[in-house]
Design a protein around this motif. Structure first.
Motif: not given
Length: 317
Positions: A155-158, A290-292, A280-284, A129-133
């Motif tokens: 973010c959806l992929k994360l 999205i998860t909810a 990432p904090d800015e995307d948290r 998953r690191k590549a996404l960040l």
């Protein structure tokens, strides 16, 4: 929420009641999503307080349902009494809306200190998953040239793994808990105090409350195990609707187990979203939102599945 609650309490026909239920349900889903996102500003373990409160809400609601049901009793000629209690059940919840309002406006204040450092992901999929960040985790800003929809997709992929697990757990448990209405012969329902179906729903809510309050004691990273167990639970309950092989004395304990799996998945998934450094904090907050959304999708899908089952293959059970 107030419009929905008052509308259901004073509904003059069934379609109007359904419309008001949609209003109340939309308010609840939106409010939950906003609250979970707002928790990204607070210490991550405070999600246990929120999740425990939602569990207690279910437990109190199920308890109120039993109290009102016992006061009405079984047998015919109770329609007017039941209608009055139904109305009062919705009206009695309206002061809670004002408590929420005051809490958000006056009591809950954004903390002045920074959040605690995020935990790194110790599992093997961290590198995958690191590549996404790589382009976003250390700047605190949006990726240069990234559109809003591009950010949502990233973010959806994360969160996809956690979000799918949350949606599936909700789907499985809503089908399982609905099966409680048909797992025993019809002559065993609508008698006694508490009545069988309402008692099983109370047991379910007790399991949810216990597991949603458990984060301070135990944290679970492998949430897919909870999803698998809940899927097995759903299959057992669906099969039992037809064959009725489970003895009645085991049903309360088994329904508690269903609640435990669902509540544990909920609190641990949102704790991971709030705590883990892979988000990432800015995307948290967006990741949490999205998860909810997947929980709502899971509930709606579960209701659709149970309706389809009860009107087709299980219609005569």
């Amino acid at each position: 929420m107030l419009l929905g609650l008052f509308g259901v309490a004073y509904a003059f026909n069934f379609p109007f009641a359904l419309a008001c239920i949609v209003v109340a349900g939309s308010s609840a889903a939106f409010g939950e999503n906003v609250t979970l996102g707002y928790l990204s500003l607070f210490p991550s373990k405070l999600v246990n307080g929120w999740s425990s409160g939602t569990g207690m809400a279910g437990l109190l609601g199920a308890g109120l349902y039993i109290i009102f049901g016992c006061s009405v009793g079984s047998g015919g000629g109770k329609a007017d009494h039941l209608k009055y209690l139904n109305k009062m059940a919705f009206l009695l919840t309206t002061p809670v809306v004002l408590i929420y309002w005051v809490s958000y406006a006056k009591i809950i204040q954004r903390p002045s200190q920074a959040r605690e450092p995020a935990e790194s992901q110790p599992t093997e999929d961290a590198e995958e998953r690191k590549a996404l960040l790589d382009n976003s985790i250390n700047t605190g800003q949006e990726i240069l040239g990234e559109t809003y929809m591009g950010r949502v997709w990233r973010c959806l992929k994360l969160v996809l793994w956690l979000a799918v697990n949350l949606g599936l757990v909700y789907l499985f448990e809503y089908v399982a808990r609905a099966c409680a209405a048909k797992v025993r012969p019809r002559n065993e329902y609508n008698i006694g105090c508490p009545e069988l179906y309402s008692a099983l729903q109370f047991c379910y809510q007790a399991g949810v409350f216990a597991s949603r309050s458990s984060l301070q004691i135990v944290q679970i990273r492998r949430v897919e195990i909870l999803t698998l167990l809940q899927g097995i639970n759903m299959v057992v309950w669906v099969v039992d609707v037809h064959y009725k092989f489970l003895p009645v004395w085991i049903l309360p304990a088994y329904m508690i187990f269903v609640g435990l799996m669902g509540g544990a998945s909920y609190v641990n998934i949102f704790y991971l979203l709030l705590k883990d450094s892979q988000f990432p904090d800015e995307d948290r907050e967006l990741c949490i939102n999205i998860t909810a959304l997947f929980s709502t999708i899971g509930i709606a899908t579960g209701c659709g599945v149970e309706t389809a089952l009860f009107t087709t293959v299980l219609s005569k059970d």
